[in-house]
Design a protein around this motif. Structure first.
Motif, PDB file in Angstrom:
ATOM      1  N   GLN A   1       0.806  -1.212   0.000  1.00 52.92           N
ATOM      2  CA  GLN A   1       0.000   0.000   0.000  1.00 52.92           C
ATOM      3  C   GLN A   1       0.844   1.269   0.000  1.00 52.92           C
ATOM      4  OE1 GLN A   1      -3.200  -0.267  -0.364  1.00 52.92           O
ATOM      5  NE2 GLN A   1      -3.776   1.874  -0.201  1.00 52.92           N
TER       6      GLN A   1
ATOM      7  N   ASP B   1       0.860   4.412  -2.735  1.00 56.00           N
ATOM      8  CA  ASP B   1       0.549   5.767  -2.306  1.00 56.00           C
ATOM      9  C   ASP B   1       1.714   6.697  -2.603  1.00 56.00           C
ATOM     10  OD1 ASP B   1      -1.435   4.873   0.623  1.00 56.00           O
ATOM     11  OD2 ASP B   1      -1.895   4.994  -1.518  1.00 56.00           O
TER      12      ASP B   1
ATOM     13  N   LEU C   1      -4.763  12.966   5.936  1.00 53.47           N
ATOM     14  CA  LEU C   1      -6.113  13.023   5.384  1.00 53.47           C
ATOM     15  C   LEU C   1      -6.643  14.448   5.396  1.00 53.47           C
ATOM     16  CD1 LEU C   1      -8.538  11.491   4.286  1.00 53.47           C
ATOM     17  CD2 LEU C   1      -9.315  11.177   6.657  1.00 53.47           C
TER      18      LEU C   1
ATOM     19  N   GLU D   1      -9.279   8.322  -1.061  1.00 51.41           N
ATOM     20  CA  GLU D   1      -9.904   7.000  -0.970  1.00 51.41           C
ATOM     21  C   GLU D   1      -8.911   5.968  -0.463  1.00 51.41           C
ATOM     22  OE1 GLU D   1     -11.253   6.405  -4.909  1.00 51.41           O
ATOM     23  OE2 GLU D   1     -12.936   7.795  -4.720  1.00 51.41           O
ATOM     24  N   ALA D   2      -7.668   6.122  -0.859  1.00 50.23           N
ATOM     25  CA  ALA D   2      -6.660   5.175  -0.372  1.00 50.23           C
ATOM     26  C   ALA D   2      -6.415   5.354   1.122  1.00 50.23           C
ATOM     27  CB  ALA D   2      -5.361   5.382  -1.137  1.00 50.23           C
ATOM     28  N   SER D   3      -6.674   6.549   1.628  1.00 49.21           N
ATOM     29  CA  SER D   3      -6.492   6.791   3.063  1.00 49.21           C
ATOM     30  C   SER D   3      -7.777   6.576   3.835  1.00 49.21           C
ATOM     31  CB  SER D   3      -6.004   8.231   3.294  1.00 49.21           C
ATOM     32  OG  SER D   3      -4.817   8.457   2.611  1.00 49.21           O
ATOM     33  N   ASP D   4      -8.740   5.936   3.168  1.00 49.79           N
ATOM     34  CA  ASP D   4     -10.034   5.647   3.802  1.00 49.79           C
ATOM     35  C   ASP D   4     -10.731   6.910   4.250  1.00 49.79           C
ATOM     36  OD1 ASP D   4      -8.484   2.812   5.302  1.00 49.79           O
ATOM     37  OD2 ASP D   4      -9.594   2.966   3.416  1.00 49.79           O
ATOM     38  N   GLY D   5     -10.714   7.909   3.469  1.00 49.82           N
ATOM     39  CA  GLY D   5     -11.352   9.163   3.840  1.00 49.82           C
ATOM     40  C   GLY D   5     -12.467   9.543   2.906  1.00 49.82           C
ATOM     41  N   ALA D   6     -12.948   8.555   2.176  1.00 56.76           N
ATOM     42  CA  ALA D   6     -13.970   8.871   1.186  1.00 56.76           C
ATOM     43  C   ALA D   6     -15.214   9.466   1.845  1.00 56.76           C
ATOM     44  CB  ALA D   6     -14.339   7.621   0.403  1.00 56.76           C
ATOM     45  N   GLU D   7     -15.553   8.890   2.986  1.00 54.32           N
ATOM     46  CA  GLU D   7     -16.791   9.362   3.624  1.00 54.32           C
ATOM     47  C   GLU D   7     -16.619  10.765   4.175  1.00 54.32           C
ATOM     48  OE1 GLU D   7     -14.975   6.877   4.517  1.00 54.32           O
ATOM     49  OE2 GLU D   7     -14.216   7.256   6.520  1.00 54.32           O
TER      50      GLU D   7
ATOM     51  N   SER E   1     -14.769  13.203   2.887  1.00 55.87           N
ATOM     52  CA  SER E   1     -14.633  14.233   1.855  1.00 55.87           C
ATOM     53  C   SER E   1     -15.983  14.821   1.489  1.00 55.87           C
ATOM     54  CB  SER E   1     -13.959  13.649   0.617  1.00 55.87           C
ATOM     55  OG  SER E   1     -14.807  12.697   0.004  1.00 55.87           O
TER      56      SER E   1
END
Lengths: 200, 561
Positions: free
Chosen positions: A18, A22, A87, A133-139, A141
């Motif tokens: 990962q 990144d 993030l 999205e790779a940092s799991d921050g999609a929600e 944003s």
């Protein structure tokens, strides 16, 4: 037992790969924003040189910090930037790029390559989105995606000197915000991978 | 009047010239009020502002001038009052230092230089901190030799450095660009290299034996101002002076090699030409001298080729029997050897005569023509016999050695002598064609008949095949010898019946009939081969080519039997 070991090894592999992905994405995003920053600096310098000296002084005098009228607190020094999470830096960067995709249309200077800049901005936004999205921050944003409130007299049809002043301010703000995004992304990149040789 | 006017004009001009100077002198030290020199940040974390008191030296004391600033971080923030400088630098005068607390990037700053009481505003400035960044110079500048040219007069180096620590590049806070400059220490101008983002740069083509000075500075990416230069480094590489000039030696060696090659080429020119361009073998026909062709004597060539192929002894030069007569007389071996030598010598001579043969009959040559006295094949034979007769005659006259003794082997031997029978008389006399020499050698034996018949000073010899009249015979085979007497060979003589047959065969056509002379019979008679098939008549077609033309093989076939 064997299954557990296999599962753990696969997990480790996925985790280890990962950062590599990144790091490469960050490098690409950083190079894109650096290019945008250089473009912004160039067009602002060209516009400034096209003005008369007296106008330059006047515009500089009244150049207020109204580039981003949002309430979002953004780090404005090294200490705060260091404290911000990757993030958060990514989200702020995306926010800034979004606002300029909207505001760039108000630059009425005929020598400004609007379409080219817009294309680059959208390309950069996609890269930042992928990093988010790779940092799991999609929600997260989505929550920050508030409509950008235009500042000042954007919608007014200014003429003459006022139009020149507005172009000056917009170009200056554009250059500044590109520098912000570049700084945030570079800090995030160097933080994620110390071996990325940020001393280059 | 005019002079006065001119003088006044000049006076006024002088005044005007002096006045500015005067004013300058009055304002030699221009009255300049205190002003801001500038605000500079080295690391985007802190910055300082400096000012100058100008000509107001009475304000040089600390506190006489004050700096105020406003930092508007957000347009939505309430309007702020002016704040005074957080920290006046103690190390140096007229400087205000803003530490991290008071420094915010990407925000608006307004700075004013006021008098102590704040009533006089001397100067003001507006900026954002990221726009006033001038990074510290790079550190740890060093160089490394890359390579040296062959002549060691130029070299390449790699210059490397480290970013300033204040920039905190490792964190990614600042992205820097570097500019390298170098020069000859004795030169005035610096050579500037393009901006690089990396911390190393190659410099190519630096001269040896020259002291070079190198320095580096940096600025922010897309920034406006450069920082200061770091401390310079000096590079000096001496050129190697070798004892032996290598280039000179190489050139000299190359020249020697070329000279040797040229000598070899010139000396071995013929061999080389033979190797490169081997001679093409020209056409060669035995018995024909290429010189004849070169001289253009095609007539001879034609007549050479025009004869019957069988009786062209010149084409059989290698045939030994023509050259040598194998004689089987022991007691005359020594003499024979001499004669043999004579034969060979004469043969060679005869060959030359043969080759120099001129055909004067203008193409009318035919076997039927009695005038055709000299035929190549006959020539080939004749020289032998006349010479033989000549030599033997001289010999025989001394020793009465009959020729017949020489030809005793004739009947039993395979070797025979050829001649051309020009005519066979009814009386049985056979007329042979001879050379001039035979006549010359035997003047006494000249026959009137021969004289009449010869047109071209050719001599004929009459051979009486019957009971001979000794005195009448003159032939190559006939050597009159007074002391001959009863010496006779066992050679047979031609029988009359053979003679008649010969007559029949030959005289009817009145053309020369070829036969083989076997030997000399008794009383100097010719012994001819009885069953010899006479050579067919040599019919030369009228369409024979002129002597000047070559006789082509097809024509040759038509003229040959």
């Amino acid at each position: 037992m064997n299954r557990i070991v296999l599962l753990l090894s696969m997990l480790c592999m996925s985790v280890s790969t990962q950062p590599v992905i990144d790091q490469r994405r960050f490098s690409i995003a950083v190079s894109k924003v650096q290019h945008l920053h250089l473009l912004a600096q160039k067009y602002f310098s060209d516009f400034e040189n096209s003005l008369q000296t007296e106008d330059q002084r006047q515009f500089n005098k009244f150049h207020q910090d109204f580039c981003n009228p949002d309430n979002i607190i953004i780090p404005d020094n090294k200490h705060e930037t260091q404290r911000s999470s990757v993030l958060n830096l990514l989200l702020i960067s995306k926010r800034l790029v979004d606002s300029w995709e909207f505001s760039i249309h108000f630059i009425t200077w005929n020598l400004f390559p609007r379409n080219q800049v817009l294309h680059r901005l959208s390309d950069l936004k996609k890269g930042i989105q992928m990093l988010i999205e790779a940092s799991d921050g999609a929600e997260m944003s989505d929550s920050i995606t508030l409509p950008v409130t235009p500042f000042g007299n954007f919608y007014e049809n200014l003429g003459g000197n006022e139009s020149q002043k507005r172009n000056y301010e917009l170009l200056a703000c554009f250059k500044k915000d590109m520098h912000k995004v570049e700084t945030y992304l570079t800090v995030a990149k160097c933080r994620l991978s110390p071996e990325a040789n940020c001393t280059l | 009047m005019v002079a006065a006017g001119l003088g006044s004009i000049l006076f006024l001009l002088n005044i005007f010239a002096v006045l500015p100077v005067g004013s300058a002198s009055l304002e030699d030290v221009p009255q300049r009020q205190p002003h801001l020199i500038g605000c500079v940040s080295a690391n985007m974390e802190t910055f300082h502002c400096r000012w100058n008191v100008g000509t107001f030296q009475n304000l040089s004391k600390p506190g006489d001038l004050r700096l105020y600033f406003i930092n508007k971080k957000s347009p939505l923030a309430p309007p702020l009052d002016w704040s005074e400088c957080p920290h006046y630098t103690t190390d140096r005068p007229n400087e205000c230092f803003f530490n991290e607390t008071y420094t915010s990037v990407w925000t608006y700053y307004s700075v004013q230089l006021q008098s102590r009481d704040g009533y006089v505003l001397y100067d003001e400035d507006f900026f954002n901190v990221q726009d006033i960044v001038q990074p510290d110079p790079p550190v740890n500048l060093k160089w490394m030799l890359l390579n040296v040219s062959v002549s060691s007069s130029y070299y390449d180096i790699m210059v490397s450095w480290e970013p300033p620590e204040s920039a905190d590049v490792e964190m990614g806070w600042m992205t820097l660009q570097y500019e390298v400059q170098y020069r000859d220490v004795n030169a005035e101008e610096w050579i500037t290299v393009d901006l690089v983002k990396s911390t190393h740069r190659s410099l190519y083509g630096l001269q040896s034996n020259v002291n070079h000075e190198i320095r580096v500075r940096c600025k922010m990416l897309a920034g406006k101002d450069f920082g200061g230069f770091g401390s310079s480094i000096f590079v000096h590489i001496p050129s190697k002076v070798s004892r032996f000039p290598v280039m000179g030696l190489l050139i000299f060696g190359a020249l020697c090699l070329v000279a040797i090659l040229m000598l070899v080429l010139i000396s071995q020119q013929e061999k080389l030409m033979f190797l490169l361009l081997p001679p093409v073998a020209g056409p060669k026909i035995k018995g024909i001298d290429p010189e004849l062709l070169k001289q253009g004597k095609l007539g001879e060539l034609k007549s050479i080729l025009g004869g019957p192929p069988d009786l062209r002894p010149e084409l059989y030069n290698s045939d030994p029997w023509i050259e040598y007569i194998d004689l089987d007389i022991d007691k005359h071996n020594d003499r024979l050897s001499e004669h043999d030598n004579n034969f060979t010598v004469d043969h060679s001579v005869s060959d030359n005569r043969l080759l120099g043969f001129r055909d004067d009959d203008s193409g009318r040559a035919s076997c039927c023509d009695p005038d055709l006295s000299i035929e190549p094949e006959v020539l080939n034979f004749h020289p032998l016999v006349p010479n033989l007769s000549r030599e033997l005659y001289s010999e025989a006259s001394q020793s009465c050695l009959p020729i017949q003794s020489l030809v005793t082997e004739a009947p039993g031997s395979d070797e025979a002598m050829y001649t051309q029978v020009s005519e066979v008389r009814s009386s049985g006399k056979v007329l042979l064609s001879l050379e001039d020499q035979a006549e010359a050698l035997n003047p006494s034996s000249q026959n009137t008949e021969k004289n009449l018949e010869s047109k071209k000073k050719k001599t004929y010899s009459d051979f009486n095949l019957d009971i001979p009249d000794h005195s009448a015979y003159t032939s190559v085979l006939n050597v009159p010898c007074s002391g001959q007497g009863s010496q006779s060979s066992s050679s047979s003589s031609v029988k009359p019946d053979e003679m008649s047959s010969l007559n029949r065969n030959t005289i009817s056509a009145s053309a020369p009939v070829y036969t083989v002379v076997e030997g000399i019979g008794i009383q100097n008679s010719l012994v001819l081969t009885p069953n010899f098939t006479p050579a067919p008549q040599l019919i030369i077609p009228k369409a024979m080519p002129t002597p000047d033309r070559y006789l082509t093989p097809d024509l040759l076939g038509s003229v040959t039997p």
